[in-house]
Design a protein around this motif. Structure first.
Motif, PDB file in Angstrom:
ATOM      1  N   UNK A 234       0.801  -1.228   0.000  1.00 23.57           N
ATOM      2  CA  UNK A 234       0.000   0.000   0.000  1.00 23.57           C
ATOM      3  C   UNK A 234       0.832   1.275   0.000  1.00 23.57           C
ATOM      4  N   UNK A 235       2.069   1.191   0.528  1.00 30.82           N
ATOM      5  CA  UNK A 235       2.885   2.411   0.716  1.00 30.82           C
ATOM      6  C   UNK A 235       4.155   2.408  -0.133  1.00 30.82           C
ATOM      7  N   UNK A 236       4.452   1.268  -0.779  1.00 27.59           N
ATOM      8  CA  UNK A 236       5.645   1.144  -1.636  1.00 27.59           C
ATOM      9  C   UNK A 236       6.931   1.419  -0.860  1.00 27.59           C
ATOM     10  N   UNK A 237       6.947   0.963   0.369  1.00 29.47           N
ATOM     11  CA  UNK A 237       8.123   1.066   1.236  1.00 29.47           C
ATOM     12  C   UNK A 237       8.830  -0.287   1.230  1.00 29.47           C
ATOM     13  N   UNK A 238      10.155  -0.259   1.151  1.00 29.00           N
ATOM     14  CA  UNK A 238      10.926  -1.495   1.202  1.00 29.00           C
ATOM     15  C   UNK A 238      10.983  -2.040   2.618  1.00 29.00           C
ATOM     16  N   UNK A 239       9.900  -2.667   3.042  1.00 29.80           N
ATOM     17  CA  UNK A 239       9.787  -3.185   4.412  1.00 29.80           C
ATOM     18  C   UNK A 239      10.222  -4.645   4.447  1.00 29.80           C
ATOM     19  N   UNK A 240      11.184  -4.953   5.310  1.00 32.83           N
ATOM     20  CA  UNK A 240      11.735  -6.298   5.388  1.00 32.83           C
ATOM     21  C   UNK A 240      11.358  -6.961   6.711  1.00 32.83           C
ATOM     22  N   UNK A 241      10.700  -8.133   6.660  1.00 34.63           N
ATOM     23  CA  UNK A 241      10.320  -8.817   7.898  1.00 34.63           C
ATOM     24  C   UNK A 241      11.426  -9.760   8.382  1.00 34.63           C
ATOM     25  N   UNK A 242      11.597  -9.809   9.695  1.00 35.67           N
ATOM     26  CA  UNK A 242      12.578 -10.706  10.284  1.00 35.67           C
ATOM     27  C   UNK A 242      12.054 -11.279  11.592  1.00 35.67           C
ATOM     28  N   UNK A 243      12.431 -12.517  11.863  1.00 37.66           N
ATOM     29  CA  UNK A 243      12.401 -13.008  13.229  1.00 37.66           C
ATOM     30  C   UNK A 243      13.458 -12.236  14.012  1.00 37.66           C
ATOM     31  N   UNK A 244      13.154 -11.876  15.250  1.00 37.62           N
ATOM     32  CA  UNK A 244      14.134 -11.168  16.073  1.00 37.62           C
ATOM     33  C   UNK A 244      15.438 -11.951  16.148  1.00 37.62           C
ATOM     34  N   UNK A 245      15.327 -13.277  16.297  1.00 38.94           N
ATOM     35  CA  UNK A 245      16.531 -14.105  16.402  1.00 38.94           C
ATOM     36  C   UNK A 245      17.380 -13.977  15.140  1.00 38.94           C
ATOM     37  N   UNK A 246      16.759 -14.043  13.974  1.00 35.99           N
ATOM     38  CA  UNK A 246      17.508 -13.902  12.723  1.00 35.99           C
ATOM     39  C   UNK A 246      18.083 -12.500  12.574  1.00 35.99           C
ATOM     40  N   UNK A 247      17.309 -11.500  12.958  1.00 34.44           N
ATOM     41  CA  UNK A 247      17.754 -10.114  12.804  1.00 34.44           C
ATOM     42  C   UNK A 247      19.004  -9.841  13.643  1.00 34.44           C
TER      43      UNK A 247
END
Length: 352
Positions: A234-247
């Motif tokens: 909806x916003x065309x933002x490069x949003x990247x999801x992560x598990x906290x552990x992976x991040x």
């Protein structure tokens, strides 16, 4: 923009409909799901395979945690191309295979269910479309009962898919305690919608945001995935999801002063990880936007979004996604975009 104008958008209306959609699903599908739970208890189910795409695949991530934690059955998220492109025959005679699709018309999801049924698996389709190919192909069906969803970005169908997984898992396990708490889902969704004014007030701060990270863990890894998808769509933002552990294992290196990190942080077994993350982000002077009911983590965030009640951790994905849906909707408007019509997207995407 006056609040009354928001109602001209399908996405906004459909977010507001979530409490009613969930209540309708419980009323109309409850007996059927109890019957399915009896069937599953009678079968020697040794694994679960879930086929889904997009938002439905994010819902499937929650299902993986639920069925493994509550029911003790290992879960695999299907790779549909194994069936559709490579023609593999997979041993599934002791499996429960779930096909999940808002439209019920995803050809690859339908084909996985078709092959599974031929292989002797118990097959269940979860869809919002009673006349769909998925509903015709699966041996059993659970309908989302969300009503027509006109916005391209799925909202109420995602929440009702989660509800389907909760009801099936808890009924199968005979968890009357969790079923009792789940029956209050419409109330909890109504209460979380009261956060809208606070969300609307912070959104202009992110008008020029180009990228961000969305983190969760455990049951709310699914929330991070879906929230990041909504911000992308909806916003065309490069949003990247992560598990906290992976991040914490490497990607945190991208964070510098002012970098936006959303943290989906309900109290529970994963909470110490959220506190560790926020403490490290604070030393990097990151912009942390934290969703939680816990004051200790809200106090160390840049922008706290307080969930106005506490809930069993296992149930939090059902309500923690709604504030992020509202954030995505309002941010799209602030950026000058139409959240109902993401560029290059359509409601039903057909892949094989």
């Amino acid at each position: 923009m006056p609040a009354m104008d928001y109602l001209s958008y399908h996405m906004y209306r459909e977010i507001l409909e979530e409490p009613q959609a969930v209540a309708r699903m419980v009323e109309m599908e409850g007996d059927k799901i109890r019957g399915l739970a009896r069937i599953l208890r009678e079968r020697d189910i040794d694994c679960i395979v879930i086929a889904a795409r997009g938002t439905s695949d994010n819902a499937a991530q929650l299902a993986k945690y639920l069925f493994e934690y509550i029911n003790g059955v290992p879960v695999s998220l299907a790779a549909p191309s194994i069936y559709t492109l490579y023609g593999a025959r997979v041993k599934l005679d002791k499996a429960l295979v779930l096909g999940v699709s808002q439209s019920g018309e995803g050809l690859d999801v339908v084909e996985v269910v078709k092959h599974a049924r031929e292989a002797g698996a118990v097959t269940i389709g979860i869809t919002n479309n009673e006349g769909s190919a998925l509903a015709r192909t699966a041996e059993h069906t659970i309908f989302c009962r969300a009503g027509e969803e006109k916005s391209v970005a799925a909202t109420k169908t995602y929440v009702t898919q989660l509800m389907a997984f909760y009801m099936l898992s808890f009924e199968w396990a005979g968890r009357s305690d969790l079923l009792g708490e789940l029956s209050r889902a419409p109330e909890y969704l109504d209460r979380v919608l009261t956060m809208e004014e606070g969300i609307r007030e912070i959104v202009p701060r992110y008008r020029y945001m180009k990228e961000c990270v969305v983190t969760g863990r455990g049951f709310n890894y699914s929330t991070a995935l879906e929230a990041a998808l909504k911000v992308k769509e909806t916003c065309y933002v490069g949003s990247q999801p992560y598990s906290v552990a992976d991040f914490l294992h490497g990607p945190i290196a991208i964070v510098e002063e002012g970098f936006p990190v959303f943290v989906i942080a309900p109290p529970g077994k994963a909470f110490p990880n959220f506190m560790e993350l926020c403490t490290k982000l604070r030393t990097r002077k990151a912009e942390t936007i934290v969703l939680s009911s816990a004051p200790e983590i809200l106090d160390i965030s840049t922008v706290p979004l307080r969930i106005p009640f506490e809930l069993e951790e296992v149930l939090t994905p059902l309500v923690y996604i709604t504030p992020m849906q509202l954030f995505s909707f309002h941010l799209a408007l602030v950026k000058g975009f139409n959240p109902d019509r993401p560029r290059g997207l359509k409601k039903v995407t057909v892949t094989r």
